[in-house]
Design a protein around this motif. Structure first.
Motif, PDB file in Angstrom:
ATOM      1  N   VAL A  35      30.329 -20.604  31.205  1.00  0.00           N
ATOM      2  CA  VAL A  35      29.690 -19.342  31.583  1.00  0.00           C
ATOM      3  C   VAL A  35      28.446 -19.610  32.422  1.00  0.00           C
ATOM      4  O   VAL A  35      28.207 -18.945  33.451  1.00  0.00           O
ATOM      5  N   CYS A  36      27.647 -20.590  31.993  1.00  0.00           N
ATOM      6  CA  CYS A  36      26.430 -20.938  32.747  1.00  0.00           C
ATOM      7  C   CYS A  36      26.763 -21.404  34.156  1.00  0.00           C
ATOM      8  O   CYS A  36      26.087 -21.031  35.123  1.00  0.00           O
ATOM      9  N   MET A  37      27.818 -22.215  34.275  1.00  0.00           N
ATOM     10  CA  MET A  37      28.195 -22.716  35.593  1.00  0.00           C
ATOM     11  C   MET A  37      28.627 -21.573  36.507  1.00  0.00           C
ATOM     12  O   MET A  37      28.312 -21.568  37.710  1.00  0.00           O
ATOM     13  N   LEU A  38      29.320 -20.606  35.954  1.00  0.00           N
ATOM     14  CA  LEU A  38      29.733 -19.447  36.744  1.00  0.00           C
ATOM     15  C   LEU A  38      28.513 -18.666  37.227  1.00  0.00           C
ATOM     16  O   LEU A  38      28.424 -18.298  38.414  1.00  0.00           O
ATOM     17  N   LEU A  39      27.560 -18.425  36.317  1.00  0.00           N
ATOM     18  CA  LEU A  39      26.343 -17.699  36.686  1.00  0.00           C
ATOM     19  C   LEU A  39      25.530 -18.472  37.719  1.00  0.00           C
ATOM     20  O   LEU A  39      24.998 -17.892  38.671  1.00  0.00           O
ATOM     21  N   MET A  40      25.438 -19.780  37.535  1.00  0.00           N
ATOM     22  CA  MET A  40      24.679 -20.614  38.475  1.00  0.00           C
ATOM     23  C   MET A  40      25.315 -20.583  39.868  1.00  0.00           C
ATOM     24  O   MET A  40      24.618 -20.500  40.880  1.00  0.00           O
ATOM     25  N   THR A  41      26.635 -20.670  39.893  1.00  0.00           N
ATOM     26  CA  THR A  41      27.335 -20.715  41.181  1.00  0.00           C
ATOM     27  C   THR A  41      27.214 -19.388  41.929  1.00  0.00           C
ATOM     28  O   THR A  41      26.881 -19.359  43.124  1.00  0.00           O
ATOM     29  N   VAL A  42      27.453 -18.293  41.219  1.00  0.00           N
ATOM     30  CA  VAL A  42      27.379 -16.971  41.861  1.00  0.00           C
ATOM     31  C   VAL A  42      25.950 -16.682  42.325  1.00  0.00           C
ATOM     32  O   VAL A  42      25.719 -16.258  43.469  1.00  0.00           O
ATOM     33  N   SER A  43      24.975 -16.893  41.444  1.00  0.00           N
ATOM     34  CA  SER A  43      23.580 -16.623  41.819  1.00  0.00           C
ATOM     35  C   SER A  43      23.127 -17.560  42.934  1.00  0.00           C
ATOM     36  O   SER A  43      22.375 -17.161  43.830  1.00  0.00           O
ATOM     37  N   VAL A  82      17.163 -10.703  42.016  1.00  0.00           N
ATOM     38  CA  VAL A  82      17.866 -10.773  40.729  1.00  0.00           C
ATOM     39  C   VAL A  82      18.545 -12.128  40.570  1.00  0.00           C
ATOM     40  O   VAL A  82      18.508 -12.743  39.494  1.00  0.00           O
ATOM     41  N   ALA A  83      19.151 -12.611  41.652  1.00  0.00           N
ATOM     42  CA  ALA A  83      19.842 -13.900  41.620  1.00  0.00           C
ATOM     43  C   ALA A  83      18.880 -15.042  41.300  1.00  0.00           C
ATOM     44  O   ALA A  83      19.234 -15.968  40.565  1.00  0.00           O
ATOM     45  N   VAL A  84      17.667 -14.960  41.835  1.00  0.00           N
ATOM     46  CA  VAL A  84      16.667 -16.006  41.574  1.00  0.00           C
ATOM     47  C   VAL A  84      16.344 -16.081  40.080  1.00  0.00           C
ATOM     48  O   VAL A  84      16.276 -17.165  39.494  1.00  0.00           O
ATOM     49  N   VAL A  85      16.150 -14.917  39.463  1.00  0.00           N
ATOM     50  CA  VAL A  85      15.835 -14.870  38.027  1.00  0.00           C
ATOM     51  C   VAL A  85      17.010 -15.404  37.209  1.00  0.00           C
ATOM     52  O   VAL A  85      16.827 -16.220  36.291  1.00  0.00           O
ATOM     53  N   VAL A  86      18.222 -14.965  37.531  1.00  0.00           N
ATOM     54  CA  VAL A  86      19.412 -15.422  36.816  1.00  0.00           C
ATOM     55  C   VAL A  86      19.585 -16.925  36.982  1.00  0.00           C
ATOM     56  O   VAL A  86      19.887 -17.649  36.017  1.00  0.00           O
ATOM     57  N   HIS A  87      19.372 -17.414  38.194  1.00  0.00           N
ATOM     58  CA  HIS A  87      19.538 -18.833  38.489  1.00  0.00           C
ATOM     59  C   HIS A  87      18.558 -19.669  37.668  1.00  0.00           C
ATOM     60  O   HIS A  87      18.951 -20.664  37.046  1.00  0.00           O
ATOM     61  N   ALA A  88      17.296 -19.259  37.658  1.00  0.00           N
ATOM     62  CA  ALA A  88      16.271 -20.010  36.934  1.00  0.00           C
ATOM     63  C   ALA A  88      16.509 -19.962  35.423  1.00  0.00           C
ATOM     64  O   ALA A  88      16.399 -20.985  34.735  1.00  0.00           O
ATOM     65  N   ALA A  89      16.839 -18.788  34.901  1.00  0.00           N
ATOM     66  CA  ALA A  89      17.073 -18.652  33.464  1.00  0.00           C
ATOM     67  C   ALA A  89      18.284 -19.454  33.015  1.00  0.00           C
ATOM     68  O   ALA A  89      18.251 -20.160  31.992  1.00  0.00           O
ATOM     69  N   THR A  90      19.355 -19.370  33.798  1.00  0.00           N
ATOM     70  CA  THR A  90      20.573 -20.108  33.450  1.00  0.00           C
ATOM     71  C   THR A  90      20.351 -21.611  33.544  1.00  0.00           C
ATOM     72  O   THR A  90      20.844 -22.378  32.708  1.00  0.00           O
ATOM     73  N   ALA A  91      19.587 -22.039  34.544  1.00  0.00           N
ATOM     74  CA  ALA A  91      19.283 -23.462  34.694  1.00  0.00           C
ATOM     75  C   ALA A  91      18.518 -23.972  33.477  1.00  0.00           C
ATOM     76  O   ALA A  91      18.780 -25.081  32.980  1.00  0.00           O
ATOM     77  N   SER A  92      17.593 -23.171  32.969  1.00  0.00           N
ATOM     78  CA  SER A  92      16.829 -23.566  31.783  1.00  0.00           C
ATOM     79  C   SER A  92      17.741 -23.753  30.580  1.00  0.00           C
ATOM     80  O   SER A  92      17.604 -24.719  29.821  1.00  0.00           O
ATOM     81  N   VAL A  93      18.684 -22.818  30.422  1.00  0.00           N
ATOM     82  CA  VAL A  93      19.635 -22.919  29.316  1.00  0.00           C
ATOM     83  C   VAL A  93      20.497 -24.172  29.463  1.00  0.00           C
ATOM     84  O   VAL A  93      20.722 -24.918  28.494  1.00  0.00           O
ATOM     85  N   MET A  94      20.967 -24.423  30.685  1.00  0.00           N
ATOM     86  CA  MET A  94      21.824 -25.584  30.916  1.00  0.00           C
ATOM     87  C   MET A  94      21.093 -26.893  30.657  1.00  0.00           C
ATOM     88  O   MET A  94      21.659 -27.836  30.085  1.00  0.00           O
ATOM     89  N   ILE A  95      19.840 -26.982  31.073  1.00  0.00           N
ATOM     90  CA  ILE A  95      19.067 -28.200  30.827  1.00  0.00           C
ATOM     91  C   ILE A  95      18.953 -28.452  29.327  1.00  0.00           C
ATOM     92  O   ILE A  95      19.130 -29.577  28.843  1.00  0.00           O
ATOM     93  N   GLY A  96      18.694 -27.377  28.566  1.00  0.00           N
ATOM     94  CA  GLY A  96      18.615 -27.518  27.116  1.00  0.00           C
ATOM     95  C   GLY A  96      19.939 -27.963  26.513  1.00  0.00           C
ATOM     96  O   GLY A  96      19.979 -28.842  25.642  1.00  0.00           O
ATOM     97  N   LEU A  97      21.041 -27.381  26.986  1.00  0.00           N
ATOM     98  CA  LEU A  97      22.362 -27.734  26.476  1.00  0.00           C
ATOM     99  C   LEU A  97      22.714 -29.189  26.782  1.00  0.00           C
ATOM    100  O   LEU A  97      23.311 -29.884  25.949  1.00  0.00           O
ATOM    101  N   ILE A  98      22.353 -29.644  27.980  1.00  0.00           N
ATOM    102  CA  ILE A  98      22.661 -31.025  28.344  1.00  0.00           C
ATOM    103  C   ILE A  98      21.849 -31.998  27.506  1.00  0.00           C
ATOM    104  O   ILE A  98      22.338 -33.070  27.125  1.00  0.00           O
TER     105      ILE A  98
END
Length: 206
Positions: free
Chosen positions: A123-131, A149-165
């Motif tokens: 899901v994160c990868m999809l959001l990152m790619t689209v944004s 909006v895309a900038v906010v989504v991109h930054a928020a999703t990136a933060s989640v992904m970094i934590g998950l990794i």
């Protein structure tokens, strides 16, 4: 490392290469993305030849990671479909964290936690790619409001992904014998029998 010929094959060379392409791409994207996220991280642009090259390379590395992850998704999504046994495993996950994993429900190639990570990253990868595409205005015309909006989504999703990794890497180190699967493609039979009994029986017929 001397490996037992009876070790079980967990990943072939193509699957391991696919994994490392995603992993290396993610590291490059995290570093270059942080450089633009906050002035304190701006010196990281020097790793890529300066801010101009960082700006040029970041989206293209993102394309590489998105395509490589898509291949992983297609390869493994069936193995990551959640089953009732996975739900039971997740309910007892605290026992495993406490080191008492002997009574955990039998798991296939991936356990409930790994499956949750797989789908969340998907899901994160999809959001990152689209944004990311919406922000990449040199390729397509996008209204400014949508870009914001895309900038906010991109930054928020990136933060989640970094934590998950971080969790993913920590778990691989914590569960001894896991990392070798991505280096050499094999795991010991004892490792498979303890952590993935269903997969062990499937591979050995025992």
């Amino acid at each position: 490392m001397i490996r037992d010929p009876k070790d079980l094959k967990r990943y072939n060379a193509s699957e391991r290469a696919n994994h490392w392409i995603v992993g290396i791409s993610f590291i490059l994207l995290a570093l270059s993305g942080l450089a633009f996220f906050h002035p304190a991280f701006f010196p990281l642009t020097q790793l890529f030849g300066g801010p101009v090259w960082t700006r040029i390379l970041h989206p293209w590395v993102g394309v590489i990671m998105a395509l490589a992850f898509l291949i992983i998704f297609v390869r493994f999504f069936r193995l990551n479909l959640v089953t009732p046994a996975d739900i039971e495993w997740l309910k007892k996950a605290k026992n495993m964290v406490d080191g008492n994993d002997h009574d955990m429900p039998e798991q296939g190639k991936y356990n409930g936690g790994q499956k949750m990570l797989f789908w969340t990253l998907g899901v994160c990868m999809l959001l990152m790619t689209v944004s990311g595409l919406l922000m990449w205005r040199s390729m397509i015309h996008v209204p400014t409001e949508l870009v914001r909006v895309a900038v906010v989504v991109h930054a928020a999703t990136a933060s989640v992904m970094i934590g998950l990794i971080f969790v993913h890497v920590y778990a691989a180190i914590w569960v001894k014998g896991t990392i070798r699967a991505m280096w050499y493609g094999t795991v010991t039979r004892a490792w498979a029998r303890q952590h993935h009994r269903g997969w062990y029986r499937q591979m050995t017929g025992k």
